[in-house]
Design a protein around this motif. Structure first.
Motif, PDB file in Angstrom:
ATOM      1  N   LEU A   1      -6.212  10.392  -6.013  1.00 41.46           N
ATOM      2  CA  LEU A   1      -7.307   9.700  -5.345  1.00 41.46           C
ATOM      3  C   LEU A   1      -7.468   8.283  -5.882  1.00 41.46           C
ATOM      4  N   PHE A   2      -7.343   8.115  -7.192  1.00 41.43           N
ATOM      5  CA  PHE A   2      -7.412   6.782  -7.786  1.00 41.43           C
ATOM      6  C   PHE A   2      -6.297   5.887  -7.249  1.00 41.43           C
ATOM      7  N   ASN A   3      -5.086   6.443  -7.117  1.00 37.23           N
ATOM      8  CA  ASN A   3      -3.964   5.667  -6.566  1.00 37.23           C
ATOM      9  C   ASN A   3      -4.220   5.262  -5.123  1.00 37.23           C
ATOM     10  N   LEU A   4      -4.819   6.150  -4.343  1.00 46.40           N
ATOM     11  CA  LEU A   4      -5.132   5.818  -2.947  1.00 46.40           C
ATOM     12  C   LEU A   4      -6.151   4.684  -2.877  1.00 46.40           C
ATOM     13  N   TYR A   5      -7.196   4.773  -3.703  1.00 47.32           N
ATOM     14  CA  TYR A   5      -8.197   3.699  -3.736  1.00 47.32           C
ATOM     15  C   TYR A   5      -7.587   2.384  -4.192  1.00 47.32           C
ATOM     16  N   ARG A   6      -6.747   2.456  -5.221  1.00 54.08           N
ATOM     17  CA  ARG A   6      -6.116   1.245  -5.736  1.00 54.08           C
ATOM     18  C   ARG A   6      -5.198   0.622  -4.696  1.00 54.08           C
TER      19      ARG A   6
ATOM     20  N   SER B   1       0.819  -1.202   0.000  1.00 48.81           N
ATOM     21  CA  SER B   1       0.000   0.000   0.000  1.00 48.81           C
ATOM     22  C   SER B   1       0.861   1.264   0.000  1.00 48.81           C
TER      23      SER B   1
ATOM     24  N   GLU C   1      -7.339  13.866  -9.070  1.00 45.26           N
ATOM     25  CA  GLU C   1      -8.120  12.686  -9.451  1.00 45.26           C
ATOM     26  C   GLU C   1      -7.251  11.446  -9.534  1.00 45.26           C
TER      27      GLU C   1
ATOM     28  N   GLU D   1      -5.459   0.899  -1.376  1.00 45.43           N
ATOM     29  CA  GLU D   1      -6.260   0.327  -0.289  1.00 45.43           C
ATOM     30  C   GLU D   1      -6.961  -0.949  -0.734  1.00 45.43           C
ATOM     31  N   PHE D   2      -7.498  -0.950  -1.934  1.00 42.48           N
ATOM     32  CA  PHE D   2      -8.158  -2.151  -2.438  1.00 42.48           C
ATOM     33  C   PHE D   2      -7.141  -3.287  -2.601  1.00 42.48           C
TER      34      PHE D   2
END
Length: 167
Positions: free
Chosen positions: A105-110, A88, A102, A112-113
């Protein structure tokens, strides 16, 4: 400029405010300066690794002293959390610093997922393949190490902006 009115809870009083905030736009703040706070990825990775690793070892040592048969399971759970948090942190801080909000934010979601997928896959593998896995010790190591890595990242950011812990 127009005034924007809204009703405030709990006493239903009406409040008028200048410069209403529009969705998708930063509010104006006359006279306020924005500082660019940069976080060194190496420092964050170091703090996360130190906090998570120390917590993983301390949790296993504490369980070895207090309860029989829990230390190995605790190390296994802590190791899973250690690997997932490492992924992570790498995913978040390997991106260039000059990307848009944007994309960040996408990198943070990726990240965490991906961390959740790694934890799920490794936990399923551990429960399927390891004989006599102590669930209590496993979860203690996993959760303590996940929490410690988050605390390590917080300390890394506080250290970069010059704040000192209270005390």
């Amino acid at each position: 400029r127009a005034l924007c009115c809204s009703i405030k809870w709990p006493n239903n009083s009406m409040v008028a405010a200048r410069n209403p905030i529009e969705i998708g736009r930063m509010p104006e703040a006359p006279g306020a300066s924005r500082s660019q706070i940069t976080v060194n990825p190496g420092d964050v990775l170091r703090w996360v690794v130190v906090f998570a690793g120390a917590t993983m070892v301390l949790t296993a040592a504490l369980l070895a002293l207090l309860v029989d048969g829990q230390a190995r399971s605790s190390l296994l759970g802590g190791g899973i959390a250690f690997v997932a948090n490492g992924y992570s942190v790498w995913r978040v801080f390997s991106a260039p610093a000059d990307i848009s909000g944007e994309v960040t934010l996408f990198n943070l979601y990726r990240a965490e997922f991906g961390k959740l997928v790694i934890i799920g896959a490794l936990c399923a593998t551990a429960f399927a393949l390891v004989d006599q896995l102590a669930v209590g010790g496993f979860l203690a190591g996993l959760l303590a190490t996940l929490l410690a890595a988050t605390i390590g990242a917080i300390f890394a950011q506080r250290n970069d902006v010059g704040e000192q812990p209270a005390g």
